[in-house]
Design a protein around this motif. Structure first.
Motif, PDB file in Angstrom:
ATOM      1  N   ILE A   1      -7.942  -3.084   4.862  1.00 45.44           N
ATOM      2  CA  ILE A   1      -6.531  -3.353   4.147  1.00 45.44           C
ATOM      3  C   ILE A   1      -5.633  -4.347   4.677  1.00 45.44           C
ATOM      4  O   ILE A   1      -5.812  -5.086   5.924  1.00 45.44           O
ATOM      5  CB  ILE A   1      -5.541  -2.141   4.149  1.00 45.44           C
ATOM      6  CG1 ILE A   1      -5.089  -1.678   5.496  1.00 45.44           C
ATOM      7  CG2 ILE A   1      -6.524  -0.658   3.572  1.00 45.44           C
ATOM      8  CD1 ILE A   1      -4.086  -0.600   5.404  1.00 45.44           C
TER       9      ILE A   1
ATOM     10  N   LYS B   1      -1.499  -0.900  -3.921  1.00 43.35           N
ATOM     11  CA  LYS B   1      -2.899  -0.011  -3.995  1.00 43.35           C
ATOM     12  C   LYS B   1      -2.558   1.177  -3.387  1.00 43.35           C
ATOM     13  O   LYS B   1      -2.121   1.431  -2.248  1.00 43.35           O
ATOM     14  CB  LYS B   1      -3.776  -0.895  -3.004  1.00 43.35           C
ATOM     15  CG  LYS B   1      -4.413  -2.226  -3.585  1.00 43.35           C
ATOM     16  CD  LYS B   1      -5.155  -3.204  -2.728  1.00 43.35           C
ATOM     17  CE  LYS B   1      -5.673  -4.422  -3.337  1.00 43.35           C
ATOM     18  NZ  LYS B   1      -4.313  -5.362  -3.460  1.00 43.35           N
TER      19      LYS B   1
ATOM     20  N   TYR C   1       0.810  -1.189   0.071  1.00 42.22           N
ATOM     21  CA  TYR C   1       0.107   0.042   0.189  1.00 42.22           C
ATOM     22  C   TYR C   1       0.723   1.260   0.000  1.00 42.22           C
ATOM     23  O   TYR C   1       1.873   1.260   0.660  1.00 42.22           O
ATOM     24  CB  TYR C   1      -0.890  -0.130   1.209  1.00 42.22           C
ATOM     25  CG  TYR C   1      -1.816  -1.036   1.253  1.00 42.22           C
ATOM     26  CD1 TYR C   1      -3.101  -0.816   0.664  1.00 42.22           C
ATOM     27  CD2 TYR C   1      -1.914  -2.251   1.886  1.00 42.22           C
ATOM     28  CE1 TYR C   1      -4.202  -1.752   0.598  1.00 42.22           C
ATOM     29  CE2 TYR C   1      -2.496  -3.325   1.825  1.00 42.22           C
ATOM     30  CZ  TYR C   1      -3.898  -3.096   1.253  1.00 42.22           C
ATOM     31  OH  TYR C   1      -4.632  -4.014   1.310  1.00 42.22           O
TER      32      TYR C   1
END
Length: 309
Positions: free
Chosen positions: A159, A127, A34
């Motif tokens: 997440i 992401k 992320y």
């Protein structure tokens, strides 16, 4: 070794396209799962340019397009163009006109950055999570959503390995009367309302733009002194909920890690005016052990590192 999640956290890039690109590149270079933007993404500093044919003037001094582009791409200083001095005077005196002019520019900046983001993440598994901060106009939330960018402000995101990301771009009052400021009591109620949906705060990540008060993360330079200017509310909320991790920004000169109780917190700081990316890499690990039908889960922050480049 349990299940791991790697996060690259970046905040306060303030319109520096150079830093924005570096963040996207670094998320792939470090093989992160992320990339989280903590707020204050777009330009907040503007230079007023009077157009006279092919001549560009600022404060009656000629300036080149190359110089404007360098200051914009690297430092985030956005040029606003005017056809007359009367129009510049109107910009200075008329708050509504000023707001419209700035918003129009920043929307155009967002258009450009969305294209850069789409190009750089096309073949990537990273992401990207966007959140805006106090220096980003409120209208950008809906504008970005309309263009396919999901803002994390108004939702709880799951997440990694069942971690819950709670975001808030609002801060306690500043001397500059920016777009997203609230008295600490109002900010407290706003965040508490978000947390109604969080049943297990030990798996929560608080992506709050304001750093908690009286920590290594909230020391601002004021009159040659280091002064704590963070949010009392953010500190109180962390003490009440004991989340796994706190991601913060806002105070550029206070790059640091710290702890409140068992909660590890970080502010990567910002050097956007020099075109330098300040970042933090966070490694989370989750283990699950079972005995028949009984399972025990444990999540921890295995490491937090600060970097710049």
């Amino acid at each position: 070794m349990g299940l791991q999640t790697k996060i690259l956290f970046v905040s306060d890039i303030h319109g520096s396209e150079v830093v924005f690109k570096k963040a996207l590149n670094a998320s792939k270079m470090f093989s992160t799962n992320y990339l989280i933007f903590g707020g204050d993404i777009f330009s907040k500093d503007f230079i007023l340019i009077l157009k006279k044919g092919n001549i560009l003037l600022t404060d009656d001094k000629e300036v080149s397009l190359n110089e404007l582009e360098e200051n914009y791409k690297t430092k985030g200083i956005a040029p606003l163009f005017f056809e007359s001095k009367d129009e510049i005077d109107e910009f200075i005196k008329n708050q509504n006109f000023r707001k419209e002019k700035i918003l129009d520019f920043v929307k155009g900046q967002a258009d450009d950055w969305i294209k850069i983001y789409e190009e750089k993440t096309r073949n990537s598994d990273v992401k990207v999570i966007w959140n805006l901060g106090n220096d980003d106009p409120l209208e950008l939330d809906d504008y970005l959503k309309e263009h396919g960018i999901d803002i994390s402000e108004d939702k709880i995101l799951e997440i990694g390995n069942d971690y819950l990301l709670v975001s808030c771009g609002y801060v306690n009052p500043t001397p500059w009367n920016t777009y997203r400021e609230l008295p600490d009591t109002t900010l407290y109620n706003k965040i508490k309302d978000k947390l109604k949906k969080v049943e297990n705060p030990e798996y929560a990540i608080f992506n709050f733009h304001a750093p908690p008060f009286n920590t290594k993360l909230d020391l601002a330079e004021i009159n040659n002194k280091r002064v704590h200017v963070g949010s009392q509310t953010v500190r109180k909320i962390i003490e009440e909920y004991n989340p796994l991790l706190g991601l913060h920004g806002h105070i550029h000169e206070s790059s640091a890690t710290d702890k409140i109780g068992n909660t590890k917190i970080v502010n990567p700081g910002s050097s956007y005016k020099d075109g330098i990316l300040n970042y933090s890499i966070i490694l989370l690990e989750k283990e699950s052990k079972g005995f028949g039908r009984v399972f025990f889960k444990k999540s921890e922050v295995k490491g937090i590192s600060l970097g710049r480049g």
